[in-house]
Design a protein around this motif. Structure first.
Motif, short mmCIF file in Angstrom:
data_model
loop_
_atom_site.label_atom_id
_atom_site.label_comp_id
_atom_site.label_asym_id
_atom_site.label_seq_id
_atom_site.Cartn_x
_atom_site.Cartn_y
_atom_site.Cartn_z
N ALA A 27 0.86 -1.18 0.00
CA ALA A 27 0.00 0.00 0.00
C ALA A 27 0.90 1.23 0.00
N VAL A 28 0.52 2.22 -0.80
CA VAL A 28 1.23 3.51 -0.83
C VAL A 28 0.41 4.49 0.00
N SER A 29 1.08 5.22 0.88
CA SER A 29 0.37 6.17 1.74
C SER A 29 -0.28 7.26 0.89
N PRO A 30 -1.45 7.77 1.33
CA PRO A 30 -2.12 8.82 0.55
C PRO A 30 -1.28 10.06 0.32
N ASP A 31 -0.31 10.35 1.21
CA ASP A 31 0.56 11.50 0.96
C ASP A 31 1.71 11.16 0.02
N GLY A 32 1.78 9.90 -0.40
CA GLY A 32 2.78 9.48 -1.38
C GLY A 32 4.18 9.30 -0.85
N ALA A 33 4.38 9.44 0.46
CA ALA A 33 5.74 9.46 1.01
C ALA A 33 6.34 8.08 1.19
N ARG A 34 5.50 7.07 1.41
CA ARG A 34 6.06 5.75 1.73
C ARG A 34 5.16 4.65 1.20
N ALA A 35 5.73 3.46 1.12
CA ALA A 35 4.97 2.26 0.80
C ALA A 35 5.24 1.25 1.91
N TYR A 36 4.19 0.55 2.32
CA TYR A 36 4.31 -0.54 3.29
C TYR A 36 4.11 -1.85 2.55
N SER A 50 6.75 -9.42 9.10
CA SER A 50 7.16 -8.03 9.24
C SER A 50 6.53 -7.18 8.14
N VAL A 51 6.69 -5.88 8.28
CA VAL A 51 6.29 -4.91 7.27
C VAL A 51 7.51 -4.09 6.90
N SER A 52 7.83 -4.04 5.61
CA SER A 52 8.93 -3.20 5.13
C SER A 52 8.41 -1.80 4.86
N ASN A 109 13.18 5.17 -3.13
CA ASN A 109 12.95 3.74 -3.40
C ASN A 109 13.93 2.87 -2.63
N THR A 110 14.04 3.17 -1.34
CA THR A 110 14.88 2.38 -0.45
C THR A 110 14.07 1.99 0.79
N VAL A 111 14.42 0.85 1.36
CA VAL A 111 13.80 0.42 2.62
C VAL A 111 14.44 1.19 3.76
N THR A 112 13.60 1.92 4.50
CA THR A 112 14.11 2.75 5.60
C THR A 112 13.78 2.17 6.97
N GLY A 113 13.02 1.10 7.01
CA GLY A 113 12.68 0.49 8.29
C GLY A 113 11.94 -0.81 8.11
N THR A 114 11.92 -1.62 9.16
CA THR A 114 11.19 -2.88 9.18
C THR A 114 10.41 -2.95 10.49
N ILE A 115 9.13 -3.23 10.39
CA ILE A 115 8.25 -3.26 11.56
C ILE A 115 7.90 -4.71 11.87
N ALA A 156 4.07 7.52 12.15
CA ALA A 156 5.07 8.50 12.58
C ALA A 156 6.23 7.81 13.28
N THR A 157 5.92 6.72 13.99
CA THR A 157 6.95 6.01 14.74
C THR A 157 7.28 4.64 14.15
N ASN A 158 6.46 4.20 13.17
CA ASN A 158 6.60 2.86 12.60
C ASN A 158 6.56 1.79 13.69
N ALA A 159 5.63 1.96 14.62
CA ALA A 159 5.47 1.02 15.71
C ALA A 159 4.01 0.59 15.80
N VAL A 160 3.79 -0.66 16.22
CA VAL A 160 2.44 -1.16 16.42
C VAL A 160 1.82 -0.45 17.61
N SER A 161 0.63 0.11 17.40
CA SER A 161 -0.03 0.87 18.46
C SER A 161 -1.26 0.17 19.01
N ALA A 162 -1.79 -0.84 18.33
CA ALA A 162 -2.96 -1.56 18.81
C ALA A 162 -3.03 -2.92 18.17
#
Length: 474
Positions: free
Chosen positions: A174-183, A191-193, A200-206, A240-246
C-alpha cells in the motif's frame, strides 16, 4: 502453497502464501474487546448520478479476465481478458489506466479503461502479487512474492525502473495517501517493510508477527492497518513512529483490509467467516459485521463511503455491502475473483462554446462563427464531433469543419484535460434573408470517453442582418 480454503471451484488458485499454523502469534500490545452489531453506523450516501458513479474492477484469477461493475446499478457491464492468473489490481488516480499483476504470466497488464483493452504488457519476474499506484499516478509498485522484491514501474513509459529487496514472501503493498512511503507485508518474515518512495529504499522494518497479509493506510496517512490471518487479529501501526499501536482481535482469518474515505472505519474481510467486519478507528474495536460470500478476500470501498466490495474466491461473486444498513448484495463475476479496485469512471467533459462576430461589408458582409471546444477532464478527450446548424443550405465556408447541406461538422482528437481548440465557420450575409433573425446552434453529438455533463454540450447565437453593413449578433 495455496490459500486456506476448504474447497476449490477452479482449475487454479491464487498463489497466496499462507501456512497452516497451530495456535496464534500474539503481540505484547493491549487489545480491546469488540462488539458486532448487525448494521454499520456510516451515514447514508447520496445516490450516484449514473454518469458520475465509479466503476469496480474485479480480477478473476481462474478466468484470466477482469470484470467491470457499474456501481450505480451494481451490474457487470463488461469483461475483458488480461494475462494468466490476475491477482492484483490498481488504478490510476483519474481512472484512465488499470494495472493488473498476472501471477502466472510474470507480467503486469496496462489497460485503457475507456476501451477495456490491454495497451502494454510489462514483464515482471518473481510471481507478481499485490500492486499499488502512487497518488500522482507516476509509478506502480508491484510485490513479487517469488523473489522477495518490490518492483517499481514508470507508468509513463510502462517500464521497470528498479527493484527493491524487501522481506521474505511479500504479499501486499500500500502507498500512503501522501505518497511518502509504501508498506509491504512480508509473510514469512512476519514483518512490514517501510519503503521511502522518494529514494525507493527500505528505511525500516516493523515486527508485526502473525504472518501479515493485507495492509491499508488511513486517508491522513497517520496509521496503517495490517491483517494477520493466523493470529486472528488486525494490528494498527503508527506511521510516525513505525510502531504497532494496537492489536485488534478478529476471528475467522482476517484477510483483506481497506479504510473508509473519512478515516473513521476500517473494513476487514474474514476469510473463514464469510463476513466483513467494521473496525471503528477511534477506539480500534469491531463495531459491525456484515455477511459476505464464501472465502471473502480483498475489499474496496466506494469514494462516498457508502458501499464495500468484497471478492468471494469460492463463490464466483462479489459482495456489495451497504455501510449504512449492513445489507449485502451478491454480484456474479468470473471464477476465483482475487482482487477488487474502485476507480473513477473514465470520462472527459467536453464544453461547447460559440461566438458570432459580424463582419460588415457593402458587398461581402459576413458572420464569422467560432466554435470553442474545451476538455474539462478528467481524462484526455480521445475524439469528439460537434454539429453546427447553419442558417442557409449553401454558401458557407470553413477551413477546419466538414460542410454538408445546412450543416457543419467540427471534430477534435487528443485534447488534453484543461485544453481548448477552436473551429471557424463563415456565413456570407448575402445569402440571408435581410431582417430575419437566424439562430445557429453548436451541439456535441459524439465524444469518447463518456461525457458526464450534458449541461455544457450546446451553445447558440442569434444574428440579424438588416443590410450588408448592419449586422447584429447576440
Amino acid at each position: 502453497m495455496r490459500p486456506p480454503t476448504t474447497s476449490v471451484r477452479s482449475r487454479k488458485q491464487p498463489g497466496r502464501i499462507l501456512l497452516a499454523m497451530a495456535g496464534s502469534c500474539g503481540l505484547a500490545v493491549a487489545s480491546l474487546t469488540a462488539v458486532t452489531p448487525a448494521a454499520h453506523s456510516a451515514p447514508a450516501p447520496a445516490a450516484w448520478a449514473a454518469a458520475e458513479a465509479p466503476l469496480a474492477y474485479v480480477a478473476n484469477y481462474s478466468d484470466d479476465t477482469v470484470s467491470v461493475i457499474d456501481t450505480a446499478t451494481e451490474t457487470v457491464t463488461s469483461t475483458f481478458p488480461v494475462g494468466d492468473g490476475p491477482k492484483g489490481l490498481a488504478a490510476s488516480p483519474d481512472g484512465g489506466r488499470l494495472y493488473v499483476s498476472n501471477g502466472n504470466a510474470g507480467t503486469v497488464s496496462v489497460v485503457d479503461t475507456a476501451t477495456g483493452t490491454v495497451i502494454a504488457t510489462v514483464p515482471v519476474t518473481g510471481s507478481p502479487n499485490g500492486i499499488a499506484v502512487t497518488p500522482d499516478g507516476s509509478r506502480a509498485y508491484v510485490v513479487t512474492s517469488g523473489n522477495s522484491r518490490l518492483t517499481v514501474i514508470d507508468t509513463a513509459a510502462n517500464t521497470v525502473t528498479t527493484t527493491i529487496a524487501v522481506g521474505s514472501a511479500p504479499q501486499q503493498v500500500a502507498v500512503s495517501p501522501d505518497g511518502a512511503r509504501a508498506y509491504v507485508t512480508n509473510y514469512n518474515d512476519r514483518s512490514v517493510s517501510v519503503v521511502d518512495t522518494a529514494t525507493n529504499t527500505v528505511t525500516g522494518t516493523i515486527d508485526v508477527r502473525g504472518f501479515p497479509q493485507g495492509v491499508a493506510f488511513t486517508p491522513d496517512s497517520g496509521r496503517a492497518y495490517v491483517t494477520r490471518p493466523y493470529s486472528n487479529s488486525v494490528v494498527a501501526i503508527n506511521t510516525a513512529t513505525n510502531a504497532v499501536s494496537a492489536n485488534i482481535p478478529l476471528t475467522d482469518r482476517p484477510y483483506g483490509v481497506t479504510a473508509s474515505p473519512d478515516g473513521t472505519r476500517v473494513y476487514v474481510s474474514r476469510h473463514w467467516g464469510a463476513t466483513v467486519a467494521t473496525i471503528a478507528t477511534a477506539t480500534n474495536t469491531v463495531s459491525a459485521t456484515a455477511l459476505a460470500g464464501n472465502t471473502p478476500g480483498e475489499v474496496a470501498v466506494t469514494p462516498d463511503g457508502g458501499h464495500v466490495y468484497a471478492t468471494n474466491g469460492n463463490s464466483a461473486t462479489v459482495s456489495v455491502i451497504d455501510t449504512a444498513t449492513g445489507t449485502t448484495n451478491a454480484i456474479p463475476v468470473g471464477v476465483t475473483p482475487a482482487d477488487v479496485v474502485i476507480a473513477e469512471r473514465p470520462t472527459a467533459d467536453l464544453g461547447v462554446a460559440l461566438t458570432a462576430t459580424p463582419r460588415p461589408g457593402l458587398l461581402n458582409g459576413r458572420i464569422d462563427y467560432t466554435v470553442t471546444l474545451t476538455n474539462h477532464g478528467p481524462r484526455t478527450l480521445a475524439s469528439a464531433a460537434v454539429t453546427v446548424g447553419l442558417p442557409s443550405p449553401t454558401g458557407s465556408t470553413s477551413p477546419d469543419c466538414a460542410l454538408t447541406t445546412g450543416t457543419a461538422t467540427c471534430t477534435a482528437t487528443g485534447l488534453a484535460p484543461g485544453a481548448s481548440t477552436t473551429r471557424q465557420i463563415t456565413v456570407p450575409v448575402g445569402i440571408l434573408s435581410l431582417g430575419t433573425p437566424y439562430t445557429v446552434t453548436a451541439t456535441r453529438t459524439t465524444s469518447a470517453p463518456t461525457d458526464p455533463n450534458p449541461a455544457n454540450d450546446r451553445a447558440s447565437r442569434t444574428c440579424t442582418a438588416t443590410t450588408g453593413l448592419i449586422i447584429s449578433c447576440s
